[in-house]
Design an enzyme around this catalytic site. Structure first.
Site, mmCIF file in Angstrom:
data_model
loop_
_atom_site.group_PDB
_atom_site.id
_atom_site.type_symbol
_atom_site.label_atom_id
_atom_site.label_comp_id
_atom_site.label_asym_id
_atom_site.label_seq_id
_atom_site.Cartn_x
_atom_site.Cartn_y
_atom_site.Cartn_z
ATOM 1 C CE LYS A 36 64.079 70.961 -42.508
ATOM 2 N NZ LYS A 36 64.437 72.382 -42.413
ATOM 3 C CE LYS A 82 55.362 72.471 -47.640
ATOM 4 N NZ LYS A 82 56.882 72.582 -48.115
ATOM 5 C CE LYS A 142 59.966 76.815 -52.090
ATOM 6 N NZ LYS A 142 59.305 76.684 -50.681
ATOM 7 C CG ASP A 161 59.782 75.172 -40.994
ATOM 8 O OD1 ASP A 161 59.870 74.303 -40.487
ATOM 9 O OD2 ASP A 161 60.174 75.464 -42.111
#
Lengths: 466, 288
Positions: free
Chosen positions: B13, B18, B44, B130
């Site tokens: 998530k 991560k 991102k 996600d």
């Protein structure tokens, strides 16, 4: 599990919208979609609709953003802006309609913002969401017309005042109905005879300014379940009532009934309505009498099957059955009709043709239709070019009446209304005679005794055999 | 003969750590002498920042926009101990299709023959967890990675995202997609979190790949723009990452997980809610 459809004749929503918009005089469609969407509409629909061409705004001249991966990842709005900027420079039109295909709809491009920019530059422009995955060509017609109605304020100022004699016609889908121009003309001519004013809205017989008077109409007429949502929208939002018919009328009987209904709704002078219908009935009798010799001579009273869009073939099926006396055996309706409308079609058919043994089947798969037709005990087949092969295999006459029609050029021809029935008689007669060549033998001395297909070699009147 | 790299996808998530975890695994593997590629698959594009000092790195997608002829050196930077850093990138938020961006970027890297040319031992994909559409599942489809790990804290929403990822793995694994290597528990505080994550792993038919305790060393290293392996090589936390990296590199116990359905997941979460209450009660009883 999904199923496959062989020989799909219902194309996609984007195509339906493209052919609808390009058939409005002065409208310029602009496709916002990936490469090939426009040319598929041209090659897969227009060209197969009696050789329909590009015209000024469609086919090979259709502006498109040709969406590439770059536009998928980063969004295609700026590509659309560029396309709009250039289109208005080279394509003159009264208004511009951006039609979005599958990919930009998935990506979620802000298309309204782009058409708004065009509006700010004093161009009339709207957008209509028409991703192919949302439905067929029929849904595209519905989306295009309702799209224009919803954004009407961006296009025109409605001409003031109600016209109590004005009727809008909906449900004859340009190009999906191969004979759309002739049909609209036939219906217009028939309606004008009772003193009504008519907006056909599409094609060369739509007068300039028809779209601006659309909201002034006293009545809308729907000929297809695909035009019902349009009429319902206009009833809700403009207070215009509508009448719905399954398929356009063909011949004096159906057209007469139709006109009586409209005359009543518009409160037109009944004597005038009856006088006009009477005149046309007389004319039809004249031609049928002229036709009668051939009818008996070549055995026109055949068992037939008919395949096509509900709007385009139901009237024809009724006319062939009564007054013409042909024997309907199988009617295959190929458009995607909602379940309640299907039941209504079957119920109405049985009510109006009480003795008929015809089966009505809803099927769009060409292979399944071919199997149905082949196994049916029939002597005449009316349908699209897809069905021609089945007729040849059975050695029976074939008359092209529904989309696609790939082997004829169709411009003004139509079957709708009073006079359309005569065109149908001509096509029917020519189709039957072209297969039944036996008559050539004793009339010209040419031809062989055996017809290659081996069908209907003997004239109906056995007394004139050599 | 060309070396065959192990391709490992790491999901989780957003904000769960991560990128930090992946970068530290990459750094630990590089430190151990392996040739490593880390690919950030998140619009991102900040996955590899701590491996390469945070300098601007053009993303694959940005380069695709500007030119059809993209070269590896245009979209990669060599970071800590030779880790090759690549960012797939994506459109600006709210525009275009990020999922297609990931798809296009991974496709381009394959076309460029990056993995063979660089003679990588390990290729790590740091992917937004996600899995909102097919594009974000590209790294676990057939022919890309053969194993995936999921980073999760003991927070319910992180577990929920992990459970969703298990569904995606369950969909693709039978047709040759990646299998699950296990769950990496991150930001672990003392108390129930380890047992909660271990319980979730066992309920879903997988295993815990390792627990990374919550530590100020991580925050400090990030503030210096470095991985823990680089900034505090002698720390306990660095050893945690080294151990995790060794497990991820060598673990061949791969499974197809059995995700919980919504009701079971909810019930399971509630039972843990009750357990935590009891734990809190016994703590306060002991304190009295």
């Amino acid at each position: 599990m999904g199923t496959t459809t062989a020989g799909n004749r219902n194309s996609c929503m984007l195509h339906g919208a493209v052919q609808t918009i390009k058939s409005i005089e002065g409208a310029v469609p602009i496709i916002h979609s990936t490469l090939g969407c426009g040319v598929q509409q041209y090659a897969g629909v227009s060209s197969l609709s009696g050789g329909g061409g590009s015209g000024y705004t469609g086919g090979l001249g259709l502006p498109s953003t040709n969406f590439l991966e770059r536009q998928v990842v980063f969004g295609g709005s700026s590509r659309l802006r560029e396309q709009l900027k250039n289109t208005v420079k080279i394509k003159e039109g009264d208004f511009y309609v951006v039609l979005t295909g599958c990919t930009p709809e998935l990506v979620g491009d802000d298309v309204p913002a782009m058409t708004k920019e065009l509006q700010e530059q004093q161009f009339k422009a709207i957008h209509i969401s028409t991703p192919g995955f949302k439905g067929s060509v029929h849904n595209g017609y519905t989306a295009a017309v309702t799209g224009i109605l919803r954004q009407f304020d961006k296009l025109a100022v409605p001409a003031g005042g109600k016209n109590s004699r004005l009727v809008n016609l909906f449900g004859i889908i340009p190009e999906q109905d191969v004979y759309w121009r002739g049909n609209l003309k036939g219906l217009k001519d028939s309606l004008e005879g009772i003193g009504a004013d008519v907006n056909v809205l599409f094609g060369p017989d739509a007068d300039k300014g028809e779209w601006t008077t659309l909201f002034n109409a006293a009545l809308n007429v729907s000929f297809s379940s695909h035009s019902l949502p349009i009429c319902e929208w206009l009833e809700r939002n403009a207070g215009i009532p509508y009448v719905h018919f399954e398929g356009y009328p063909v011949g004096a009987r159906q057209t007469g009934e139709w006109l009586r209904c409209i005359g009543k709704q518009l409160d037109l002078e009944q004597e005038k309505v009856e006088a006009w219908i009477g005149l046309k009935e007389q004319k039809e009798r004249y031609y049928i009498v002229q036709f009668l010799d051939a009818y008996y001579k070549y055995g026109f009273q055949k068992k037939f099957a008919l395949v096509g869009d509900s709007a385009a073939v139901l009237g024809t099926a009724r006319f062939l059955t009564d007054p013409l006396g042909l024997l309907p055996s199988l009617i295959v309706l190929t458009d995607d009709i909602p379940q309640p409308a299907r039941s209504a079609i079957v119920r109405q058919w049985n009510e109006r043709q009480p003795g008929s043994e015809a089966r009505i089947v809803f099927e769009s798969d060409a292979k399944a239709i071919e199997e149905l037709v082949i196994s049916e005990d029939i002597e005449l087949l009316l349908g699209s070019s897809i069905e021609r092969r089945a007729a040849e295999r059975k050695g029976i006459p074939f008359i092209p009446v529904s989309f696609p029609v790939a082997d004829r050029i169709v411009l003004t021809k139509g079957y709708a209304g009073f006079d359309g029935a005569f065109t149908l008689l001509e096509d029917l007669g020519s189709g039957i005679l072209s297969v039944d060549s036996a008559h050539l033998l004793y009339q010209t001395g040419a031809g062989s005794e055996k017809n290659e297909q081996g069908a209907n070699q003997k004239p109906a009147l056995s007394g004139i055999e050599n | 003969m060309a070396k065959t790299a192990k391709h490992i996808a790491i999901y989780g998530k957003g904000g769960i750590g991560k990128s930090t975890t992946t970068s530290n695994i990459s750094a630990a593997l590089a430190e151990a002498g392996y040739r490593v590629i880390q690919i950030g698959c998140d619009p991102k594009s900040d996955s590899t920042n701590t491996l390469r000092g945070g300098d601007y790195l053009p993303t694959v997608i940005d380069s695709l926009r500007d030119s059809a002829n993209v070269k590896l050196q245009d979209v990669s930077a060599v970071g800590f101990k030779g880790v090759l850093c690549i960012e797939a990138g994506g459109p600006v938020p709210g525009v275009g299709c990020a999922g297609r961006g990931i798809n296009a970027a991974v496709g381009l890297l394959q076309e460029l023959n990056v993995f063979e040319e660089y003679e990588a031992d390990y290729v790590l994909y740091d992917v937004l967890g996600d899995v909102v559409c097919g594009g974000f599942a590209v790294p676990i489809r057939d022919g890309i990675t053969d194993r995936a790990y999921v980073v999760s804290s003991s927070d319910f929403m992180a577990i929920y995202a992990a459970n969703n990822l298990f569904k995606a793995i369950g969909k693709y694994a039978p047709s040759g997609g990646a299998k699950l290597g296990g769950v990496i528990g991150n930001s672990i505080l003392p108390g129930y979190p380890e047992s909660l994550i271990a319980d979730f792993a066992s309920r879903t038919g997988t295993a815990v790949a390792g627990f990374v305790p919550r530590s100020p060393v991580v925050a400090q290293s990030e503030l210096y723009g470095k991985t823990v392996i680089e900034a505090s090589p002698g720390s306990e936390q660095a050893d945690v990452y080294r151990k995790l990296a060794a497990h991820v590199a060598n673990n061949e116990n791969l499974t197809i997980p059995n995700p919980l359905n919504v009701t079971d997941l909810r019930d399971w979460a509630r039972s843990w809610g009750d357990a935590i209450n009891q734990e809190a009660a016994s703590f306060s009883a002991a304190a009295r």
